[in-house]
Design a protein around this motif. Structure first.
Motif, PDB file in Angstrom:
ATOM      1  N   VAL A  21     -69.421 -15.008 -67.317  1.00 30.45           N
ATOM      2  CA  VAL A  21     -69.108 -15.548 -68.561  1.00 30.45           C
ATOM      3  C   VAL A  21     -67.700 -16.240 -68.422  1.00 30.45           C
ATOM      4  N   VAL A  22     -67.287 -17.363 -68.675  1.00 27.35           N
ATOM      5  CA  VAL A  22     -66.251 -18.160 -68.352  1.00 27.35           C
ATOM      6  C   VAL A  22     -65.288 -17.806 -69.462  1.00 27.35           C
ATOM      7  N   THR A  23     -64.108 -17.131 -69.220  1.00 27.99           N
ATOM      8  CA  THR A  23     -63.040 -16.835 -70.303  1.00 27.99           C
ATOM      9  C   THR A  23     -61.973 -17.614 -70.366  1.00 27.99           C
ATOM     10  N   LYS A  24     -61.844 -18.807 -69.876  1.00 24.01           N
ATOM     11  CA  LYS A  24     -60.717 -19.427 -69.650  1.00 24.01           C
ATOM     12  C   LYS A  24     -60.311 -19.934 -71.193  1.00 24.01           C
ATOM     13  N   GLY A  25     -59.087 -19.894 -71.602  1.00 25.22           N
ATOM     14  CA  GLY A  25     -58.744 -20.337 -72.840  1.00 25.22           C
ATOM     15  C   GLY A  25     -58.790 -19.111 -73.917  1.00 25.22           C
ATOM     16  N   GLU A  62     -62.759 -17.293 -64.514  1.00 25.72           N
ATOM     17  CA  GLU A  62     -61.485 -18.012 -64.952  1.00 25.72           C
ATOM     18  C   GLU A  62     -60.808 -19.146 -64.155  1.00 25.72           C
ATOM     19  N   ASN A  63     -60.278 -20.126 -64.869  1.00 29.20           N
ATOM     20  CA  ASN A  63     -59.642 -21.271 -64.304  1.00 29.20           C
ATOM     21  C   ASN A  63     -58.302 -21.378 -63.785  1.00 29.20           C
ATOM     22  N   TYR A  64     -57.410 -20.741 -64.628  1.00 26.51           N
ATOM     23  CA  TYR A  64     -55.982 -20.871 -64.523  1.00 26.51           C
ATOM     24  C   TYR A  64     -55.447 -19.465 -63.995  1.00 26.51           C
ATOM     25  N   MET A  82     -62.865 -16.762 -59.488  1.00 25.15           N
ATOM     26  CA  MET A  82     -61.979 -18.001 -59.570  1.00 25.15           C
ATOM     27  C   MET A  82     -62.786 -19.083 -59.719  1.00 25.15           C
ATOM     28  N   ILE A  83     -62.986 -19.959 -60.721  1.00 23.64           N
ATOM     29  CA  ILE A  83     -63.637 -21.203 -60.787  1.00 23.64           C
ATOM     30  C   ILE A  83     -63.115 -22.420 -60.782  1.00 23.64           C
ATOM     31  N   GLY A  84     -61.576 -22.557 -61.018  1.00 27.53           N
ATOM     32  CA  GLY A  84     -60.955 -23.650 -61.075  1.00 27.53           C
ATOM     33  C   GLY A  84     -60.244 -24.174 -59.915  1.00 27.53           C
ATOM     34  N   LEU A  99     -72.217 -22.786 -51.773  1.00 29.76           N
ATOM     35  CA  LEU A  99     -71.794 -24.294 -52.334  1.00 29.76           C
ATOM     36  C   LEU A  99     -71.482 -23.947 -53.844  1.00 29.76           C
ATOM     37  N   MET A 100     -70.695 -24.818 -54.369  1.00 34.26           N
ATOM     38  CA  MET A 100     -70.412 -24.842 -55.739  1.00 34.26           C
ATOM     39  C   MET A 100     -70.201 -26.295 -56.105  1.00 34.26           C
ATOM     40  N   THR A 101     -70.678 -26.609 -57.280  1.00 35.68           N
ATOM     41  CA  THR A 101     -70.413 -27.960 -58.001  1.00 35.68           C
ATOM     42  C   THR A 101     -70.526 -28.130 -59.421  1.00 35.68           C
ATOM     43  N   MET A 102     -69.777 -29.210 -59.807  1.00 30.98           N
ATOM     44  CA  MET A 102     -69.415 -29.302 -61.277  1.00 30.98           C
ATOM     45  C   MET A 102     -69.861 -30.905 -61.412  1.00 30.98           C
ATOM     46  N   PRO A 103     -71.089 -30.993 -61.931  1.00 32.25           N
ATOM     47  CA  PRO A 103     -71.805 -32.534 -62.094  1.00 32.25           C
ATOM     48  C   PRO A 103     -70.750 -33.287 -63.299  1.00 32.25           C
ATOM     49  N   GLY A 142     -73.878 -24.939 -62.859  1.00 29.42           N
ATOM     50  CA  GLY A 142     -74.651 -24.918 -64.219  1.00 29.42           C
ATOM     51  C   GLY A 142     -73.417 -24.162 -65.142  1.00 29.42           C
ATOM     52  N   THR A 143     -73.247 -25.054 -66.480  1.00 25.13           N
ATOM     53  CA  THR A 143     -72.440 -24.784 -67.508  1.00 25.13           C
ATOM     54  C   THR A 143     -73.294 -24.566 -68.720  1.00 25.13           C
ATOM     55  N   SER A 144     -72.704 -24.388 -69.774  1.00 20.60           N
ATOM     56  CA  SER A 144     -73.257 -24.317 -71.003  1.00 20.60           C
ATOM     57  C   SER A 144     -74.573 -25.477 -71.269  1.00 20.60           C
ATOM     58  N   GLU A 145     -73.883 -26.603 -70.908  1.00 17.02           N
ATOM     59  CA  GLU A 145     -74.684 -27.796 -71.134  1.00 17.02           C
ATOM     60  C   GLU A 145     -75.876 -27.601 -70.409  1.00 17.02           C
ATOM     61  N   VAL A 168     -74.390 -18.907 -62.370  1.00 17.40           N
ATOM     62  CA  VAL A 168     -74.244 -19.931 -63.518  1.00 17.40           C
ATOM     63  C   VAL A 168     -72.989 -19.532 -64.311  1.00 17.40           C
ATOM     64  N   ARG A 169     -72.016 -20.482 -64.822  1.00 18.42           N
ATOM     65  CA  ARG A 169     -70.797 -20.286 -65.325  1.00 18.42           C
ATOM     66  C   ARG A 169     -70.780 -20.817 -66.795  1.00 18.42           C
ATOM     67  N   ILE A 170     -70.875 -19.867 -67.596  1.00 22.71           N
ATOM     68  CA  ILE A 170     -71.108 -20.327 -68.994  1.00 22.71           C
ATOM     69  C   ILE A 170     -70.115 -19.730 -70.007  1.00 22.71           C
ATOM     70  N   GLY A 171     -69.289 -20.479 -70.605  1.00 24.46           N
ATOM     71  CA  GLY A 171     -68.224 -20.284 -71.721  1.00 24.46           C
ATOM     72  C   GLY A 171     -68.783 -20.445 -73.027  1.00 24.46           C
ATOM     73  N   ARG A 172     -68.755 -21.729 -73.348  1.00 31.81           N
ATOM     74  CA  ARG A 172     -68.929 -21.861 -74.834  1.00 31.81           C
ATOM     75  C   ARG A 172     -70.234 -21.460 -75.444  1.00 31.81           C
ATOM     76  N   ALA A 173     -71.289 -21.321 -74.727  1.00 30.38           N
ATOM     77  CA  ALA A 173     -72.751 -21.035 -75.259  1.00 30.38           C
ATOM     78  C   ALA A 173     -72.498 -19.486 -75.672  1.00 30.38           C
ATOM     79  N   PRO A 226     -66.427 -22.474 -79.088  1.00 27.82           N
ATOM     80  CA  PRO A 226     -65.403 -23.594 -78.708  1.00 27.82           C
ATOM     81  C   PRO A 226     -64.104 -22.503 -78.082  1.00 27.82           C
ATOM     82  N   ARG A 227     -63.394 -23.317 -77.252  1.00 30.58           N
ATOM     83  CA  ARG A 227     -62.006 -22.604 -76.581  1.00 30.58           C
ATOM     84  C   ARG A 227     -61.150 -22.986 -77.571  1.00 30.58           C
ATOM     85  N   PRO A 228     -60.265 -21.859 -77.794  1.00 25.90           N
ATOM     86  CA  PRO A 228     -59.167 -22.141 -78.704  1.00 25.90           C
ATOM     87  C   PRO A 228     -58.408 -23.451 -78.001  1.00 25.90           C
TER      88      PRO A 228
END
Ligand code: PLP
Length: 245
Positions: free
Chosen positions: A37-41, A60-62, A82-84, A170-174, A212-215, A228-233, A237-239
């Motif tokens: 669960v991606v909790t950035k923001g 987390e990203n930051y 850490m994913i950022g 390996l990791m990627t973000m398309p 893989g993200t929410s999209e 899979v790294r999922i925040g918004r779903a 939406p992030r603040p």
């Protein structure tokens, strides 16, 4: 979005069910897919509600932003990923607070992390971030064209030799797209790249794929994602970034 622990739990379970079904559809074990669960923001209060909802794996990203949240759940059985993109001068935060680093995107960062880990006598599991889509703005090794794949090999060999890092995969973000199918060729390319690197680098085992993200997480699971790294779903939406945490 209403982020009470009940609401979070409902959305988390819905996403988890969708992942399990996608895994089954593609002949995979649903247990092979970890849901971060991606909790950035998101503020610390939301993290506490996540934990109350049974969530134990966070992305987390930051680094600075994350420390307050990690501290809020100190002593609890949770894992922080850490994913950022990481500036080298913040590497110390990772070696102190994080359980895994998905976004190792250059040799110099790996070396920096390794030095800090040696001081702490700690081993850190890592993923290597690959830029499979030729996006200038993206971090990661340039892996968009197969002709460039051999250039990655000597760097991986050097990282492999670092005593306190363990390469898991390996990791990627398309590129962002509203159509999840647009991500499929990039996920396939990451899989192919992983197989290529395993053949070329002695002793290298890439057992994990962070993609893989929410999209596009369903497509990612179909193509072999193990994280899979999922925040918004799950959290909505992030603040806005200017909001103080
Ligand atoms: C923000 C982020 C995610 C999660 O994105 P959502 O659209 O909120 O699911 C996943 N991976 C990385 C690297 C991110 O920065």
């Amino acid at each position: 979005m209403n982020n009470t622990s009940d609401e979070i739990k409902k959305r988390f379970e819905l996403v988890r069910d969708q992942i399990d079904q996608a895994a089954q559809r593609s002949g995979r074990s649903s247990q092979a897919v970890n849901l971060l669960v991606v909790t950035k923001g998101q503020p610390a209060a939301v993290i506490r509600n996540c934990f109350a909802a049974g969530i134990t794996q966070f992305g987390e990203n930051y680094p600075e932003e994350s420390v307050e949240k990690i501290t809020a759940l100190q002593g609890e059985p949770v894992h922080w990923h850490m994913i950022g993109h990481l500036q080298s001068r913040k590497a110390k935060i990772i070696t102190e607070y994080f359980d895994m680093m998905h976004s190792v995107d250059r040799l110099s960062l790996a070396e920096k992390l390794n030095n800090l880990l040696m001081e702490r006598n700690r081993i850190l599991p890592i993923m290597l971030e690959m830029n499979v889509a030729d996006e200038e703005s993206k971090s990661g090794w340039n892996a968009a064209h197969k002709e460039a794949w051999d250039l990655i090999i000597p760097e991986i060999e050097k990282i492999q030799a670092l005593s306190n890092l363990r390469i898991l995969g390996l990791m990627t973000m398309p590129p962002f797209s509203a159509n999840p199918e647009d991500s499929r060729p990039y996920f396939k390319k990451l899989v192919e790249l992983g197989q290529y690197l395993e053949r070329q680098v002695n002793g290298l085992q890439l057992s994990h794929l962070s993609m893989g993200t929410s999209e596009d997480f369903l497509v990612a699971v179909e193509e072999g994602a193990t994280y899979v790294r999922i925040g918004r779903a799950i959290l909505g939406p992030r603040p806005p970034k200017t909001t103080s945490l």
